[in-house]
Design a protein around this motif. Structure first.
Motif, short mmCIF file in Angstrom:
data_model
loop_
_atom_site.label_atom_id
_atom_site.label_comp_id
_atom_site.label_asym_id
_atom_site.label_seq_id
_atom_site.Cartn_x
_atom_site.Cartn_y
_atom_site.Cartn_z
N VAL A 127 0.83 -1.20 0.00
CA VAL A 127 0.00 0.00 0.00
C VAL A 127 0.87 1.25 0.00
N ARG A 128 1.97 1.20 0.73
CA ARG A 128 2.81 2.39 0.88
C ARG A 128 3.61 2.70 -0.38
N THR A 129 4.07 1.67 -1.10
CA THR A 129 5.00 1.88 -2.20
C THR A 129 4.35 1.80 -3.59
N ARG A 130 3.12 1.29 -3.68
CA ARG A 130 2.47 1.15 -4.99
C ARG A 130 1.29 2.12 -5.08
N GLN A 164 -9.24 -5.20 -5.63
CA GLN A 164 -8.82 -6.59 -5.75
C GLN A 164 -8.01 -6.82 -7.02
N ALA A 165 -8.36 -6.12 -8.11
CA ALA A 165 -7.63 -6.28 -9.36
C ALA A 165 -6.21 -5.75 -9.26
N ARG A 166 -5.95 -4.84 -8.35
CA ARG A 166 -4.63 -4.23 -8.25
C ARG A 166 -3.72 -4.89 -7.22
N ILE A 167 -4.29 -5.68 -6.32
CA ILE A 167 -3.47 -6.34 -5.30
C ILE A 167 -2.71 -7.51 -5.92
N THR A 168 -1.47 -7.68 -5.54
CA THR A 168 -0.67 -8.81 -6.00
C THR A 168 -0.02 -9.49 -4.79
N ALA A 197 -5.54 -10.41 1.64
CA ALA A 197 -6.44 -10.13 2.76
C ALA A 197 -5.90 -9.00 3.62
N THR A 198 -4.59 -8.90 3.76
CA THR A 198 -3.99 -7.83 4.55
C THR A 198 -4.30 -6.47 3.94
N VAL A 199 -4.09 -6.34 2.63
CA VAL A 199 -4.35 -5.07 1.96
C VAL A 199 -5.84 -4.73 2.04
#
Length: 454
Positions: free
Chosen positions: A260-263, A375-379, A384-386
């Motif tokens: 979350v912080r870097t992307r 959800q589409a952007r999480i990798t 679940a954390t994000v």
């Protein structure tokens, strides 16, 4: 390599969705929902004490949200979905067995913990399973229908609570609520769950420089029209997600926070979920006061609220159509939210609840689409954390909205406070309409290929 994920038989998808809808319905089929404030008052609690319980409830959600999300990324998400209703049921049982302020406070702590166990874990499990089955493009539609199933659970609770209370009092209402939670746990055990083996790479394989998920399709492509509708920066480079491998709880938590912080695209998606979900989530609590201010009798208030929940239901069911919205379309949707909520409140008449229903329905749709974009952007392994970080941000904004609304309502009344609180939707919609389109990135950029235009 030939991918066969798209050939998975429909029964696998039906099992997942049927389990999800049943779980959502039973989780909200809690007969204490429409009665717990009355229960507290009948026990002798003051308005100030009841308000303090709400603060404890919100604080519990914030406290447990992110740690439980990281836990869901390390252990079985299905296990957490099974545990959550049991924790909540323990709180309800405590309320009716030992009705007192300390018991109510502990019950809200347990209820907050149960909600935190679900938040993040549910979305991550559903996205992962749909991706594995090759139908991740249905995510927004499925999530919208799940939210609708939850709304129906609330409606049924409102219908049944009165008769059950009349027959058996609060003990019967509490027992029915606990039973619904136990049934939700049984249904949760049917969730399919497939996690990558320990040490397996979690990032998509790369074909011609473009990351492609193991299922053979690009999940982001399923929600590109939605993603294009919202503000967000491109990745600073075209590198795929960090290879998180098999991480422990603490490392998974750090990986999610770092993502979350870097992307910037993930960060903007988290913030959008929080802003869109928080305002109408808080305003919903004040809608009964708004109904009373129209001059109707107390007996009519539930009917007006039912109209609002009908709007929310329709909004959830329109998620499949909403997936095709572009940037301007999503901005217009936010405009409908702001105008519907503010206009309906300022009419000061029961007929204004038709506008309010339109606003709440549009808000539900906007929230589902924002979640799909996230959800589409999480990798990686920290999904679940994000998602839980987005939930925590939502809870923080809701508490701030409660405080601001209370000050405004005291000074200018419920209608004006309601309208002003709906203002951020109009501001965000205007931001989307007036912002400049991002600079076109060459086709060779893997960032553009992986995430599509924003």
């Amino acid at each position: 390599m030939i991918h066969l994920a798209s050939r998975v038989p429909d029964p696998a998808v039906r099992r997942l969705t049927a389990t999800l809808y049943g779980y959502a319905f039973l989780s909200d089929l809690v007969l204490l929902y429409p009665l717990y404030v009355v229960f507290f008052a009948d026990t002798g609690l003051s308005v100030g004490q009841i308000s303090s319980l709400f603060v404890i409830w919100s604080a519990a959600g914030i406290l447990f949200e992110v740690p439980s999300g990281a836990w869901a990324d390390v252990v079985s998400r299905r296990l957490l979905l099974c545990l959550a209703p049991l924790v909540t049921a323990a709180g309800f049982a405590l309320w009716v067995l030992l009705p007192s302020y300390p018991a109510f406070a502990v019950g809200f702590l347990l209820w907050g913990a149960g909600g935190a166990l679900v938040s993040g874990a549910l979305e991550a499990l559903v996205w992962t399973e749909l991706d594995r089955l090759g139908v991740v493009g249905r995510y927004a539609r499925v999530l919208g229908r799940a939210r609708t199933a939850g709304v129906l659970g609330v409606v049924v609770s409102g219908v049944l609570a009165g008769p059950v209370l009349a027959v058996g009092g609060y003990p019967a209402v509490g027992a029915a609520s606990v039973l619904a939670c136990l049934l939700a746990t049984i249904v949760a055990a049917r969730f399919p769950e497939h996690r990558p083996p320990a040490g397996a790479p979690v990032d998509a394989p790369v074909q011609a420089g473009v990351p492609v998920p193991a299922s053979g399709h690009d999940p982001a492509a399923a929600v590109r029209p939605v993603a294009a509708a919202m503000p967000g920066d491109r990745e600073p480079d075209g590198s795929p997600a960090d290879d998180e491998g098999d991480l422990g709880w603490w490392d998974t938590l750090r990986a999610g926070v770092t993502q979350v912080r870097t992307r910037p695209p993930v960060r903007s998606a988290v913030l959008l979920v929080a802003v869109v979900a928080a305002d109408w989530g808080a305003l919903d609590e004040y809608s009964p006061l708004l109904a009373l201010d129209t001059g109707v009798r107390a007996e009519v208030v539930p009917l007006l609220l039912l109209l609002l929940w009908a709007g929310v239901t329709v909004g959830g069911l329109l998620a499949g159509v909403g997936e095709r919205l572009g940037r301007r379309g999503y901005a217009a949707l936010l405009g409908v939210v702001g105008v519907g909520l503010a206009g309906g409140a300022l009419t000061g008449r029961p007929a204004g609840f038709v506008l309010l229903a339109l606003g709440f329905g549009a808000a539900q749709l906007a929230t589902v689409l924002a979640d799909a974009r996230l959800q589409a952007r999480i990798t990686g392994n920290s999904r679940a954390t994000v998602t839980s970080l987005a939930g925590m941000a939502t809870d923080l904004l809701i508490i701030g909205t409660y405080a601001g609304y209370g000050l405004l309502a005291t000074a200018v009344g419920n209608a004006v406070a309601f309208a002003v609180t709906a203002g951020p939707y109009l501001v965000l919609g205007l931001m989307l309409l007036t912002r400049r389109r991002p600079t076109v990135v060459p086709a060779s950029s893997t960032a553009a290929a992986a995430h599509g235009p924003r």
